[in-house]
Structures are given as structure tokens and as C-alpha cells.
Motif scaffolding. Structure first.
Motif, PDB file in Angstrom:
ATOM      1  N   PHE A  57       0.861  -1.199   0.000  1.00 19.67           N
ATOM      2  CA  PHE A  57       0.000   0.000   0.000  1.00 19.67           C
ATOM      3  C   PHE A  57       0.893   1.243   0.000  1.00 19.67           C
ATOM      4  O   PHE A  57       2.021   1.208   0.503  1.00 19.67           O
ATOM      5  N   SER A  58       0.409   2.339  -0.561  1.00 21.90           N
ATOM      6  CA  SER A  58       1.204   3.582  -0.569  1.00 21.90           C
ATOM      7  C   SER A  58       0.725   4.525   0.534  1.00 21.90           C
ATOM      8  O   SER A  58      -0.386   4.375   1.040  1.00 21.90           O
ATOM      9  N   ALA A  59       1.604   5.461   0.926  1.00 20.85           N
ATOM     10  CA  ALA A  59       1.300   6.350   2.059  1.00 20.85           C
ATOM     11  C   ALA A  59       1.435   7.806   1.655  1.00 20.85           C
ATOM     12  O   ALA A  59       2.300   8.162   0.831  1.00 20.85           O
ATOM     13  N   PHE A  60       0.575   8.635   2.230  1.00 19.40           N
ATOM     14  CA  PHE A  60       0.570  10.067   1.915  1.00 19.40           C
ATOM     15  C   PHE A  60       0.367  10.859   3.203  1.00 19.40           C
ATOM     16  O   PHE A  60      -0.218  10.334   4.155  1.00 19.40           O
ATOM     17  N   ILE A  61       0.801  12.113   3.182  1.00 18.72           N
ATOM     18  CA  ILE A  61       0.593  12.983   4.343  1.00 18.72           C
ATOM     19  C   ILE A  61       0.320  14.394   3.832  1.00 18.72           C
ATOM     20  O   ILE A  61       0.889  14.808   2.813  1.00 18.72           O
ATOM     21  N   ASP A  62      -0.582  15.113   4.544  1.00 15.50           N
ATOM     22  CA  ASP A  62      -0.906  16.465   4.050  1.00 15.50           C
ATOM     23  C   ASP A  62      -0.312  17.514   5.000  1.00 15.50           C
ATOM     24  O   ASP A  62       0.295  17.156   6.027  1.00 15.50           O
ATOM     25  N   PRO A  63      -0.487  18.798   4.734  1.00 14.45           N
ATOM     26  CA  PRO A  63       0.215  19.840   5.517  1.00 14.45           C
ATOM     27  C   PRO A  63      -0.154  19.917   6.995  1.00 14.45           C
ATOM     28  O   PRO A  63       0.557  20.553   7.763  1.00 14.45           O
ATOM     29  N   ILE A  64      -1.239  19.246   7.407  1.00 20.53           N
ATOM     30  CA  ILE A  64      -1.560  19.246   8.841  1.00 20.53           C
ATOM     31  C   ILE A  64      -1.378  17.841   9.415  1.00 20.53           C
ATOM     32  O   ILE A  64      -1.890  17.507  10.482  1.00 20.53           O
ATOM     33  N   ALA A  65      -0.609  17.028   8.668  1.00 17.42           N
ATOM     34  CA  ALA A  65      -0.227  15.675   9.107  1.00 17.42           C
ATOM     35  C   ALA A  65      -1.390  14.686   9.111  1.00 17.42           C
ATOM     36  O   ALA A  65      -1.283  13.611   9.708  1.00 17.42           O
ATOM     37  N   VAL A 145      -9.904  21.091   9.151  1.00 17.37           N
ATOM     38  CA  VAL A 145      -9.049  21.822   8.192  1.00 17.37           C
ATOM     39  C   VAL A 145      -9.157  21.164   6.812  1.00 17.37           C
ATOM     40  O   VAL A 145      -9.226  21.842   5.791  1.00 17.37           O
ATOM     41  N   PHE A 146      -9.241  19.825   6.777  1.00 16.30           N
ATOM     42  CA  PHE A 146      -9.335  19.094   5.496  1.00 16.30           C
ATOM     43  C   PHE A 146     -10.548  19.577   4.693  1.00 16.30           C
ATOM     44  O   PHE A 146     -10.471  19.744   3.474  1.00 16.30           O
ATOM     45  N   ARG A 183       0.919  15.449   0.082  1.00 22.25           N
ATOM     46  CA  ARG A 183      -0.386  15.555  -0.593  1.00 22.25           C
ATOM     47  C   ARG A 183      -0.974  16.913  -0.211  1.00 22.25           C
ATOM     48  O   ARG A 183      -0.872  17.322   0.936  1.00 22.25           O
ATOM     49  N   PRO A 184      -1.534  17.629  -1.178  1.00 19.86           N
ATOM     50  CA  PRO A 184      -2.123  18.927  -0.820  1.00 19.86           C
ATOM     51  C   PRO A 184      -3.320  18.725   0.123  1.00 19.86           C
ATOM     52  O   PRO A 184      -3.844  17.615   0.233  1.00 19.86           O
ATOM     53  N   LEU A 185      -3.752  19.790   0.753  1.00 16.92           N
ATOM     54  CA  LEU A 185      -4.846  19.706   1.709  1.00 16.92           C
ATOM     55  C   LEU A 185      -6.180  19.533   0.980  1.00 16.92           C
ATOM     56  O   LEU A 185      -6.482  20.249   0.035  1.00 16.92           O
ATOM     57  N   GLY A 186      -6.925  18.543   1.380  1.00 15.16           N
ATOM     58  CA  GLY A 186      -8.271  18.391   0.824  1.00 15.16           C
ATOM     59  C   GLY A 186      -8.232  17.825  -0.590  1.00 15.16           C
ATOM     60  O   GLY A 186      -7.499  18.314  -1.434  1.00 15.16           O
ATOM     61  N   PHE A 187      -8.987  16.789  -0.834  1.00 18.44           N
ATOM     62  CA  PHE A 187      -9.082  16.216  -2.190  1.00 18.44           C
ATOM     63  C   PHE A 187     -10.471  15.558  -2.250  1.00 18.44           C
ATOM     64  O   PHE A 187     -11.051  15.218  -1.218  1.00 18.44           O
ATOM     65  N   PRO A 188     -10.985  15.395  -3.461  1.00 17.50           N
ATOM     66  CA  PRO A 188     -12.350  14.850  -3.563  1.00 17.50           C
ATOM     67  C   PRO A 188     -12.395  13.405  -3.053  1.00 17.50           C
ATOM     68  O   PRO A 188     -11.513  12.606  -3.381  1.00 17.50           O
ATOM     69  N   ILE A 189     -13.375  13.116  -2.224  1.00 22.38           N
ATOM     70  CA  ILE A 189     -13.547  11.734  -1.763  1.00 22.38           C
ATOM     71  C   ILE A 189     -14.959  11.285  -2.090  1.00 22.38           C
ATOM     72  O   ILE A 189     -15.891  12.083  -2.099  1.00 22.38           O
TER      73      ILE A 189
END
Ligand code: HGY
Ligand code: MN
Ligand code: MN
Length: 415
Positions: A57-65, A145-146, A183-189
Motif C-alpha cells: 500500500f502507498s502512504a501520503f501525508i498532508d500539511p496538517i499531518a 481543516v481538510f 499531498r495537498p490539503l483536501g481532495f475529492p472523496i
């Protein structure tokens, strides 16, 4: 076809992962103190990343962790289905609040992988930063914040009760999972499903295994400052004192009367009470305390919450009271396709279930602003939570993960 993914949920593996996570901030009384963005909270992300790497699996983190572990789908451009919760705990927290939703989501990813199921949409585990507030006294931070309900810049200016800037803690957390991609903050889910222990006694009382959450009650949180005058405990007469502790107690008693309701729907708590300078021979010149007020009806939250400042001023005595509102989280209704799917799935898996309200707040309250959401509850012993003795059974945790695995597969294949 229902049953393939849930059949691969491994109760022992799920329990073992809970015990592994419980070591990160273990307390002598068997609880967990893993405050938001502290070293143990960073280690929890690192452990998830390591487990995820072993599964490809791959891992990502955004600006607020906020932290994400992704299992790809056949359509890599499709908006992902998310599932998760929080890894941080209250200062004297338990081994299941929050982390169960994270580990149930990871277990679902593993079970879907073990079942060899290809889903159209990617499915991602989400760890939302600082749900409990920790040293920042600001809860549901990462999820709010997301979705844009709270500004990142405002949060990045915060300092902890230890006076350390949150930016340093975020940077340290980022380093702990250096392999994760930014990863930038917020993305479509496409959808979000959160599994959580109930943190109340309802499921256990009626002997049901699965709670289908239909409402998350609202919450208004205030901080009251009471300003008086420091003085010598031995020399100042009562009539000349501006004793912030005395005034704060008068205000607290008045608030208890204000929020009293015989049918016990209202939840009113003063959980934090800080006396300064907190020295036996000094008349305290300053007190700050918290008000946590919950109710399922926003009209009641408005009516009783709007009167808080007047109640404080009316009972401030020789001191001066000021009130700051920190949070007003409105009640959130969870209705439609996802709660229906959770309920139908529990039934098809032969698990007893019921629709219910959530007395506790959750990240799902904010994610509901940007996507369809559902919550799956499992019982906890005597309904106790935010307490080091918090407990749940391996069987109940696995039952919730089985429902979650099936729901995620179904949602990941819906258009
Ligand atoms: O306070 C709450 O309801 C959540 O457990 N943080
Ligand atoms: Mn929680
Ligand atoms: Mn909690």
C-alpha cells in the motif's frame, strides 16, 4: 458478492495490532496517553506506514499531518473511498477510542487484499490529526481543516499548552514518516466510513453488536477567564479580596443550574480548571476553565449556549469574567445510502444491530460536509471511555471490521 472480504477479517491480527498501538504511550494503569502530534502519535503513523508497505500500500501525508494509506483500485483516477479515525488520545485515554477506527480500516484493507478483490475505486485509510485536542485544546483539527471548516493558517499559529509551536510538532511527525508522499490539503472523496467504539452503554445494555449511527449530537465549547487580584493569604480581609477561585466557583454553580434538565438529555461538563498562580499562600488572581455543552437539538444549543456569557457576568462577584467560544459543532444527521448499507450488511452477516445517536463527537461530523458519511459502532465495556480502563472484546472489534470491509467493497464499486 458479500462475505468474501469479511471472511478474511482476522480477529487475532486486529487485536494484536491494538496491543501494538497501545504500547505507544502506555500508562501504568493500562491506558494510553498519546497526545496529538507527540512522539508516540508520530510513531503510530510510522507503524501504519510500515504495515502498509509490507502489503504494497502507498502512504501520503498532508500539511496538517493527516495521514493516508492507499490500496489502489482499477480506476486510478476515481475519487477514493475513505475509512479511518484518529490515533491521538485524551491525556488519560484508553486503548480503543479512535485507534479502533484506524485499525478496523487497516484490517479491512488487508482482508480485501487477502480476498483478492479488485475494486474500481481506490480505498484509503485516513488518520485525522488531533481529534481529541491534546495540547492544543482544539479538537477535530485535521478533519475540520481538510474540509475547509477551519483555516490551515489559523491552526499553524497555535501553540500547545507546553508553549511549543504546532509547526514543530507537524514537522517532527512529517520526519517520522519521511517515505510518505506529500499531498495537498483536501481532495475529492467518494465516501467516508468511520468505525468507533460507542463510548456509551446503549449497545451493551440491549446486547447488540453493531450500532448504525443516525445522528452525531452537537457541541458548543467555551473557555471562561476569571480575573481578580493576587494577594497574600494571611493579610487580605475577605471583604477586600478579588478571589478568582471563589468567583469561578460561583459561576460554575450558576452554570450547573443553567444547564440542568431533569430528563438528562443535556451534557454539561467543566473538565479543565486552571488556578493561577496555584500557590497555597496566594489568593488566586486568575482562573480559566472550560465548558463543554452537548445536545442533539441545535435550537437548544443556541438558546442555552447564547446565555453563557450573561450567566458568567451575573455571578462574577468582585472579579471580571470573560467568555470565548472555541467550537460550535452543529448536530450532524447521517442518513441515506451509507447508514442503510451498514444496516443491511450487518443483517446479512447475521450481526445484531440498531440505529442510534452518537453522544460523542467524531471526525465524521466534518467529513460529512464534503462527502456521504456513515459510522459503525461496536460496544465498549460498561460504556466507559475517556478513561484508562476503556475496554472492548476482540470479537466485537472484529465484527465491526467485517461490516466495514463489506461496506467499503460495495462503496468502492458503486459509480
Ligand atoms: O469529545 C468527544 O466527543 C470526542 O471523543 N473527542
Ligand atoms: Mn474518538
Ligand atoms: Mn475521544
Amino acid at each position: 458478492m458479500i462475505g468474501l472480504a469479511s471472511a478474511k477479517v482476522d480477529e487475532a491480527r486486529l487485536w494484536r495490532r491494538h496491543m501494538d498501538m497501545a504500547k505507544l504511550g502506555a500508562t501504568p494503569k493500562g491506558g494510553v496517553r498519546r497526545l496529538a502530534l507527540d512522539a508516540n502519535d508520530a510513531k503510530a503513523r510510522a507503524l501504519l506506514l510500515d504495515w502498509g508497505r509490507r502489503r504494497g500500500f502507498s502512504a501520503f501525508i498532508d500539511p496538517i499531518a493527516n495521514f493516508f494509506i492507499r490500496r489502489d483500485g482499477t480506476d486510478r483516477h476515481a475519487d477514493p473511498v475513505l475509512s479511518g479515525s484518529h490515533t491521538d488520545t485524551q491525556p488519560s485515554g484508553g486503548r480503543f477510542d479512535g485507534i479502533y477506527g484506524v485499525l478496523a480500516a487497516f484490517e479491512a484493507l488487508e482482508a480485501i487484499e487477502d480476498a483478492g478483490i479488485r475494486t474500481r475505486r481506490p480505498i484509503e485509510l485516513a488518520v485525522w490529526t488531533c481529534e481529541e485536542g491534546g495540547a492544543y485544546l482544539t479538537g477535530t483539527m485535521g478533519s475540520s481543516v481538510f474540509v475547509g471548516a477551519r483555516k490551515l493558517d489559523d491552526v499553524l499559529r497555535l501553540k500547545g499548552t507546553d508553549d511549543a509551536p504546532i509547526t514543530a510538532a507537524i514537522a517532527a511527525t512529517r520526519r517520522a514518516v519521511s517515505e510518505a508522499a506529500d499531498r495537498p490539503l483536501g481532495f475529492p472523496i467518494s465516501a467516508f466510513v468511520e468505525a468507533h467504539i460507542e463510548q456509551g452503554p446503549e449497545l451493551e445494555a440491549v446486547g447488540k453488536t453493531i450500532g448504525v449511527v443516525t445522528v452525531i449530537q452537537g457541541c458548543r465549547r467555551f473557555f471562561v477567564e476569571v480575573d481578580g487580584e493576587d494577594g497574600h493569604a494571611g493579610t487580605v480581609k475577605r471583604s477586600r479580596r478579588r478571589d478568582a477561585f471563589v468567583s469561578a466557583c460561583d459561576i460554575a454553580h450558576a452554570l450547573r443550574r443553567h444547564f440542568h434538565d431533569p430528563d438528562e438529555i443535556i451534557r454539561f461538563t467543566i473538565g479543565r480548571f486552571v488556578v493561577t498562580p496555584n500557590a497555597p499562600a496566594v489568593i488566586p488572581g486568575h482562573v480559566t476553565f472550560s465548558i463543554d455543552f452537548r445536545h442533539p437539538d441545535d435550537g437548544v444549543l443556541r438558546r442555552l449556549g447564547d446565555a453563557v456569557a450573561d450567566v458568567c457576568r451575573a455571578h462574577q462577584g468582585a472579579c471580571t469574567a470573560s467568555v470565548r467560544e472555541a467550537v460550535w459543532a452543529k448536530p450532524v444527521e447521517l442518513c441515506g445510502a451509507i447508514p442503510d448499507l451498514i444496516e443491511a450488511t450487518a443483517g446479512r452477516l447475521g450481526l445484531s444491530h440498531m440505529r442510534m445517536l452518537s453522544g460523542a463527537g467524531h471526525d465524521a461530523m466534518y467529513i460529512a460536509q464534503v462527502a456521504p458519511v456513515g459510522m459503525i459502532f461496536v460496544p465498549c465495556e460498561k460504556g466507559i471511555s475517556h478513561n484508562e480502563v476503556e475496554n472492548a472484546t476482540p470479537a466485537d472489534l472484529a465484527a465491526g471490521a467485517r461490516v466495514l470491509a463489506e461496506v467499503l467493497v460495495e462503496l468502492a464499486d458503486r459509480t
